[in-house]
Enzyme design. Sequence first.
Site, PDB file in Angstrom:
ATOM      1  N   GLY A 213       1.120  -1.249  -0.244  1.00  0.00           N
ATOM      2  CA  GLY A 213       0.006  -0.158   0.435  1.00  0.00           C
ATOM      3  C   GLY A 213       1.136   1.166  -0.015  1.00  0.00           C
ATOM      4  N   ASN A 214       0.127   1.986   0.368  1.00  0.00           N
ATOM      5  CA  ASN A 214       1.054   3.719  -0.104  1.00  0.00           C
ATOM      6  C   ASN A 214       0.424   4.622   1.188  1.00  0.00           C
ATOM      7  OD1 ASN A 214      -1.105   5.048  -1.356  1.00  0.00           O
ATOM      8  ND2 ASN A 214      -0.587   3.424  -2.432  1.00  0.00           N
ATOM      9  N   ARG A 215       1.009   5.422   1.304  1.00  0.00           N
ATOM     10  CA  ARG A 215       0.487   6.673   2.567  1.00  0.00           C
ATOM     11  C   ARG A 215      -0.400   7.787   2.153  1.00  0.00           C
ATOM     12  NH1 ARG A 215       5.462  10.429   3.031  1.00  0.00           N
ATOM     13  NH2 ARG A 215       4.496  10.632   4.196  1.00  0.00           N
TER      14      ARG A 215
END
Length: 419
Positions: A213-215
């Site tokens: 995933g990412n932020r």
Amino acid sequence: MPGAPRPRVVLGVAGGIAAYKACSLLRLLVEVPYDVRVVPTESALRFVGEATWAALSHQPVHTTVWDDVHEVPHVRLGQQADLVVVAPATADLLAKAAHGQADDLLTSTLLTARCPVVFAPAMHTEMWEHPATRANVATLRERGALVLEPAEGRLTGVDTGKGRLPEPEQIFDVCRGVLARGDEPLVADLAGRHVVVSAGGTREYLDPVRYLGNRSSGRQGYALARTAALRGASVTLVAANVSLPDPAGVKVTRVGSTRELRDAVLAAARDADAVVMAAAPADFRPAGYADAKIKKADDGSAPTVELTQNPDILAELSHDRPRPGLVVAGFAAETGDATAGVLDHGRAKLARKGCDLLVVNEVGVDKGFESPDNEAVILGADGSQTVVPRGAKEALAHRIWDLVAVRWTATEPPSVPHR
């Protein structure tokens, strides 16, 4: 700028049970910091006392025009304000405002204000849906006031439905966005348009526990959805793993993976006038999925994860547009490197994707992801370049919609709204 005057905000509070939530809104406004004067109605003081408003605002609190008469408060407050926001705005308060009644300090202030006015309604569903209330809301909107759509959910007692006060954070974001526009009026220039916004970050699962995933928090996409709804658009928000409350008056579709995001965005885009891809989809996903949690090896070795490429939603939308005249905008979170700078990478991506607008963010520890503020350069396929300085994400959202709007041709028939 040091020494610059603080924006002056009048927070009106009408007599509804949701008045207690206005305390949270007041704290948010004061902490910016804005210079806030609270003007409650007499009935509002039955829910939250004068001492609470005075302590939180650090300003005196009055309800009638007979206090400090020598200062002519019923005229002065409205004349000097940069913004008036009423939260909660009851059916009674909306009726008085629509008909120009001025029987207390708040309604007098509304009648003298020449600044933007925001109403955040809160009432039972039957009251909100009554033809009289709907007519009053329409009148206020025609005069340029911003009347937010109430949220849906639990009301007083066991009732549920549309009529909840929008969350204080949402009202605060609207206020920041309005003040950030300065002298630019906020009008319903997107009325009759259907726009699609994506937000958040996708997740690609390796096993039942772990994912790539990412932020991305989804804050910028939600700001785009809120501001589009304020400007009259019918809005479909495709949200990937976002924990923010649903924006009032916006249709929300929730997704998890990049492929789910693609399917939802393409489906919504079939009758859309614009799509703004603010989500951060994962570029890759695991080639296989483990049905059980991947265990640590006793010898300390790490498993090898094979990745496969996800669909490029922005490029697909741009090169194979589902309807003529669709405006497509994307986001690019970039960092400079040894080969090129942030804008160089952005221009290359704009040409590669084929979209009309590309919002280029330089990301870092306190930039872009998870931050309440944002700054960007918006690149146009026509060679234009618009610099948006650091500020509220609503301010960037408004600028994006400004640029989307000018790309719609005057002869293009708008789509039918889908509220």
